[in-house]
Design a protein around this motif. Sequence first.
Motif, PDB file in Angstrom:
ATOM      1  N   VAL A 166       0.833  -1.204   0.000  1.00  0.00           N
ATOM      2  CA  VAL A 166       0.000   0.000   0.000  1.00  0.00           C
ATOM      3  C   VAL A 166       0.863   1.247   0.000  1.00  0.00           C
ATOM      4  N   GLU A 167       1.932   1.244   0.786  1.00  0.00           N
ATOM      5  CA  GLU A 167       2.830   2.396   0.814  1.00  0.00           C
ATOM      6  C   GLU A 167       3.446   2.649  -0.559  1.00  0.00           C
ATOM      7  N   ALA A 168       3.823   1.571  -1.259  1.00  0.00           N
ATOM      8  CA  ALA A 168       4.445   1.718  -2.573  1.00  0.00           C
ATOM      9  C   ALA A 168       3.472   2.290  -3.592  1.00  0.00           C
ATOM     10  N   ILE A 169       2.252   1.757  -3.631  1.00  0.00           N
ATOM     11  CA  ILE A 169       1.326   2.232  -4.658  1.00  0.00           C
ATOM     12  C   ILE A 169       0.778   3.620  -4.329  1.00  0.00           C
ATOM     13  N   LEU A 170       0.638   3.942  -3.031  1.00  0.00           N
ATOM     14  CA  LEU A 170       0.196   5.290  -2.686  1.00  0.00           C
ATOM     15  C   LEU A 170       1.243   6.321  -3.100  1.00  0.00           C
ATOM     16  N   SER A 171       2.516   5.976  -2.960  1.00  0.00           N
ATOM     17  CA  SER A 171       3.570   6.892  -3.406  1.00  0.00           C
ATOM     18  C   SER A 171       3.522   7.062  -4.923  1.00  0.00           C
ATOM     19  N   LEU A 172       3.185   5.990  -5.648  1.00  0.00           N
ATOM     20  CA  LEU A 172       3.048   6.098  -7.104  1.00  0.00           C
ATOM     21  C   LEU A 172       1.835   6.951  -7.472  1.00  0.00           C
ATOM     22  N   TYR A 173       0.714   6.755  -6.781  1.00  0.00           N
ATOM     23  CA  TYR A 173      -0.475   7.579  -7.028  1.00  0.00           C
ATOM     24  C   TYR A 173      -0.134   9.060  -6.847  1.00  0.00           C
ATOM     25  N   LEU A 174       0.570   9.363  -5.748  1.00  0.00           N
ATOM     26  CA  LEU A 174       0.924  10.752  -5.463  1.00  0.00           C
ATOM     27  C   LEU A 174       1.880  11.298  -6.523  1.00  0.00           C
ATOM     28  N   ALA A 175       2.882  10.499  -6.889  1.00  0.00           N
ATOM     29  CA  ALA A 175       3.865  10.953  -7.869  1.00  0.00           C
ATOM     30  C   ALA A 175       3.220  11.242  -9.216  1.00  0.00           C
ATOM     31  N   PHE A 176       2.364  10.343  -9.683  1.00  0.00           N
ATOM     32  CA  PHE A 176       1.726  10.533 -10.981  1.00  0.00           C
ATOM     33  C   PHE A 176       0.664  11.630 -10.920  1.00  0.00           C
ATOM     34  N   GLY A 177      -0.067  11.708  -9.799  1.00  0.00           N
ATOM     35  CA  GLY A 177      -1.061  12.771  -9.670  1.00  0.00           C
ATOM     36  C   GLY A 177      -0.430  14.148  -9.723  1.00  0.00           C
ATOM     37  N   LEU A 178       0.745  14.305  -9.093  1.00  0.00           N
ATOM     38  CA  LEU A 178       1.456  15.584  -9.131  1.00  0.00           C
ATOM     39  C   LEU A 178       2.119  15.806 -10.489  1.00  0.00           C
ATOM     40  N   ALA A 179       2.698  14.748 -11.064  1.00  0.00           N
ATOM     41  CA  ALA A 179       3.383  14.895 -12.350  1.00  0.00           C
ATOM     42  C   ALA A 179       2.419  15.302 -13.457  1.00  0.00           C
ATOM     43  N   PHE A 180       1.179  14.850 -13.354  1.00  0.00           N
ATOM     44  CA  PHE A 180       0.195  15.191 -14.384  1.00  0.00           C
ATOM     45  C   PHE A 180      -0.308  16.633 -14.241  1.00  0.00           C
ATOM     46  N   GLN A 181       0.202  17.361 -13.227  1.00  0.00           N
ATOM     47  CA  GLN A 181      -0.139  18.776 -13.089  1.00  0.00           C
ATOM     48  C   GLN A 181       0.800  19.672 -13.888  1.00  0.00           C
ATOM     49  N   VAL A 182       1.700  19.089 -14.673  1.00  0.00           N
ATOM     50  CA  VAL A 182       2.664  19.885 -15.437  1.00  0.00           C
ATOM     51  C   VAL A 182       1.988  20.955 -16.290  1.00  0.00           C
ATOM     52  N   PRO A 183       0.909  20.645 -17.044  1.00  0.00           N
ATOM     53  CA  PRO A 183       0.271  21.715 -17.833  1.00  0.00           C
ATOM     54  C   PRO A 183      -0.223  22.875 -16.980  1.00  0.00           C
ATOM     55  N   ILE A 184      -0.746  22.576 -15.787  1.00  0.00           N
ATOM     56  CA  ILE A 184      -1.243  23.633 -14.911  1.00  0.00           C
ATOM     57  C   ILE A 184      -0.091  24.523 -14.466  1.00  0.00           C
ATOM     58  N   VAL A 185       1.029  23.914 -14.087  1.00  0.00           N
ATOM     59  CA  VAL A 185       2.195  24.689 -13.654  1.00  0.00           C
ATOM     60  C   VAL A 185       2.706  25.565 -14.784  1.00  0.00           C
ATOM     61  N   VAL A 186       2.775  25.015 -15.986  1.00  0.00           N
ATOM     62  CA  VAL A 186       3.260  25.780 -17.138  1.00  0.00           C
ATOM     63  C   VAL A 186       2.351  26.967 -17.414  1.00  0.00           C
ATOM     64  N   VAL A 187       1.050  26.744 -17.393  1.00  0.00           N
ATOM     65  CA  VAL A 187       0.094  27.826 -17.653  1.00  0.00           C
ATOM     66  C   VAL A 187       0.227  28.921 -16.598  1.00  0.00           C
ATOM     67  N   LEU A 188       0.344  28.539 -15.334  1.00  0.00           N
ATOM     68  CA  LEU A 188       0.463  29.529 -14.270  1.00  0.00           C
ATOM     69  C   LEU A 188       1.757  30.327 -14.386  1.00  0.00           C
ATOM     70  N   LEU A 189       2.847  29.672 -14.734  1.00  0.00           N
ATOM     71  CA  LEU A 189       4.114  30.380 -14.887  1.00  0.00           C
ATOM     72  C   LEU A 189       4.020  31.440 -15.979  1.00  0.00           C
ATOM     73  N   VAL A 190       3.369  31.086 -17.076  1.00  0.00           N
ATOM     74  CA  VAL A 190       3.215  32.062 -18.168  1.00  0.00           C
ATOM     75  C   VAL A 190       2.218  33.140 -17.776  1.00  0.00           C
ATOM     76  N   LYS A 191       1.136  32.741 -17.132  1.00  0.00           N
ATOM     77  CA  LYS A 191       0.104  33.699 -16.746  1.00  0.00           C
ATOM     78  C   LYS A 191       0.641  34.737 -15.767  1.00  0.00           C
ATOM     79  N   MET A 192       1.530  34.333 -14.869  1.00  0.00           N
ATOM     80  CA  MET A 192       2.100  35.249 -13.879  1.00  0.00           C
ATOM     81  C   MET A 192       3.337  35.968 -14.401  1.00  0.00           C
ATOM     82  N   ASN A 193       3.578  35.840 -15.712  1.00  0.00           N
ATOM     83  CA  ASN A 193       4.709  36.520 -16.364  1.00  0.00           C
ATOM     84  C   ASN A 193       6.062  36.132 -15.761  1.00  0.00           C
ATOM     85  N   MET A 194       6.153  34.931 -15.211  1.00  0.00           N
ATOM     86  CA  MET A 194       7.427  34.460 -14.679  1.00  0.00           C
ATOM     87  C   MET A 194       8.313  33.886 -15.782  1.00  0.00           C
ATOM     88  N   VAL A 195       7.687  33.469 -16.874  1.00  0.00           N
ATOM     89  CA  VAL A 195       8.429  32.923 -18.008  1.00  0.00           C
ATOM     90  C   VAL A 195       7.554  33.073 -19.251  1.00  0.00           C
TER      91      VAL A 195
END
Length: 264
Positions: A166-195
């Motif tokens: 359970v510990e192993a798969i929960l860490s994978l769930y968390l890792a993939f759930g956060l990694a799939f937020q890449v588009p959101i992070v990219v959009v926010l960085l551009v929206k806030m004129n940071m890049v």
Amino acid sequence: MPDSKDSADELAGTEQPFVQHLMELRNRLMYGMAGLAVCMIALAIWPGPSGLIDWIAIPIRAHMPPDAKLIAVGVFSPFFIPMKVLAMTALVISLPWWMYQVWAFVAPGLYSHEKRFAIPLIVLGSLLAYVGIAFVQFMVLDRMFGFIQQFTPKSVAATPDIASYVEAILSLYLAFGLAFQVPIVVVLLVKMNMVSVEKLKDFRGYFIVVAFIVAAVVTPPDVISQLALAVPMCLLYEVGIWGARWFVKTTEAPEEEVAENPAE
């Protein structure tokens, strides 16, 4: 100062006393906990903690002997592990509700054009987290355990402990759930004129290296799970670049807001 009533209403509530902000934060946390409690009660009724354990154990049991079962080494594991899975599942299901509480807390301090892009990002972020978790459950785990079981000697019985599993798969769930937020992070960085979008394009090659390093650190030491995390991150980075260009254009501040806040 502009005479428009709408302009005056946009920042209504931003000058509340500090104590009121703390009370509002407390209320939002209570609302979030109430939503979490409702999800936990519903999951406890159906499918129940045992049903959740049986469901998340499907990928590894598919590569175990027919009569083999996961074992519980700890004295309290048969109770605490199902409860842990129940709580984590309820938290995932209630994620949109938690994100709405965050938005409701900060919304009074946002302009109208900022509110327009906040809600779509909350919805998209929740959906991407669900997609990442589903990707782990239905695509990654089966192939990862199949790959690992190929190296198990015939003289060894692979009967993993339920707590470590359970510990192993929960860490994978968390890792993939956060990694799939890449588009959101990219959009926010551009929206806030940071890049800028152009800088993101120039950084593409470096991001591929970063994605594979992150995948090597947060996933088990097998090539299947590492590729399964790194490749989607690279693809989502491209999606984020495209989405940032479109999103920023559609959520630009009206001219009157720009004139009212020239520093923005």
